[in-house]
Design an enzyme around this catalytic site. Sequence first.
Site, PDB file in Angstrom:
ATOM      1  N   HIS A 116       0.829  -1.204   0.000  1.00 36.39           N
ATOM      2  CA  HIS A 116       0.000   0.000   0.000  1.00 36.39           C
ATOM      3  C   HIS A 116       0.862   1.252   0.000  1.00 36.39           C
ATOM      4  O   HIS A 116       2.037   1.212   0.351  1.00 36.39           O
ATOM      5  CB  HIS A 116      -0.924   0.027   1.232  1.00 36.39           C
ATOM      6  CG  HIS A 116      -0.160   0.139   2.504  1.00 36.39           C
ATOM      7  ND1 HIS A 116       0.456  -0.936   3.102  1.00 36.39           N
ATOM      8  CD2 HIS A 116       0.125   1.205   3.298  1.00 36.39           C
ATOM      9  CE1 HIS A 116       1.072  -0.546   4.200  1.00 36.39           C
ATOM     10  NE2 HIS A 116       0.893   0.754   4.345  1.00 36.39           N
ATOM     11  N   ASP A 118       0.587   4.986   1.868  1.00 36.81           N
ATOM     12  CA  ASP A 118      -0.108   5.365   3.096  1.00 36.81           C
ATOM     13  C   ASP A 118      -1.330   6.258   2.832  1.00 36.81           C
ATOM     14  O   ASP A 118      -1.231   7.315   2.194  1.00 36.81           O
ATOM     15  CB  ASP A 118       0.849   6.073   4.066  1.00 36.81           C
ATOM     16  CG  ASP A 118       1.773   5.072   4.774  1.00 36.81           C
ATOM     17  OD1 ASP A 118       1.412   3.883   4.887  1.00 36.81           O
ATOM     18  OD2 ASP A 118       2.876   5.495   5.196  1.00 36.81           O
TER      19      ASP A 118
END
Length: 308
Positions: A116, A118
């Site tokens: 991912h 953030d």
Amino acid sequence: MTTTTTPTVPGDGIEIRPMSVHIGAELFGVDLAGDLSAAQVAAIRAALLRWKVVFFRDQALDHAGHVRLARRFGAPTPAHVVFGTDEDHPEVYSIAKHRTAQNGRAAALRCWTGWHTDITAAINPPCASILRGQTVPPYGGDTQWTNLALAYDRLSEPLKRLVEGLRAVHRFDAPRDEDYARKVGARDLAAEHPLVTVHPESGEKVLYVSPAFVKEIVGMEAREGQALLELLWEHAVSSEFTVRFRWAPGSVAFWDNRATAHLAPVDIFATDFDRQFYRVTLNGEVPVGVDGRPSRLLSGDPIEPQST
Ligand SMILES: [Fe+2]
């Protein structure tokens, strides 16, 4: 003939040791707990833009020092816009092993699961994150980053043309438990970001796929979108684009959240080792696509800097 394998930035005393060809460099010769000179700040900024994530060893940062460091590079955000913080500094987010255990179990499903960028559920995700390791396992617990500008660059021309015109919806996962559901529900963040963004400083095009947050591609049938996303996610985490960091107590990682995705470790969940890290993020701007269109807010509010 002499060759330089460890380029240094002249004048500021910082030595830069790249860790791979495309991403990651260790920086030596700087005390992050001290007063950084303007030249040191400029050198770290330049290294961050070039290497996407930079690492420091043996740093003596506490919460106050961590926040002070972050302020030299931007405006810290609140610790976490959804999950908040229990720390005595409102900018400091605790990343503890026990809290992420549930994530850890989910993360072994596919090669891109858990990767991912953030908080891309926000319309203005943090531009950078600074993570420090306090309690570090004797082995295991490495973190990996991938260079999403390179990931874009390595797509074929037809695929580049396709993804440059697409946008995707980013939001938090469906609730895993009551506490998560309550916190995510209380601040339902969602944003539509271009699938290719233009980095505001480097001008690089970035394949802005944050696997843990991207839920669908706008305008595509669910099956079309899922198939394309799986292709892009698998591509984006190709080992050639990545770097892996072995932590020690006092290690600090500082990454450009506009050009990278990262993967928290899951191997530590098979051990009794403790792991306690702390993160401060810097407030970011709204991303912009290749066509100049900015991201679109779908739910929630933009992240604001933490007021002092
Ligand atoms: Fe993260």
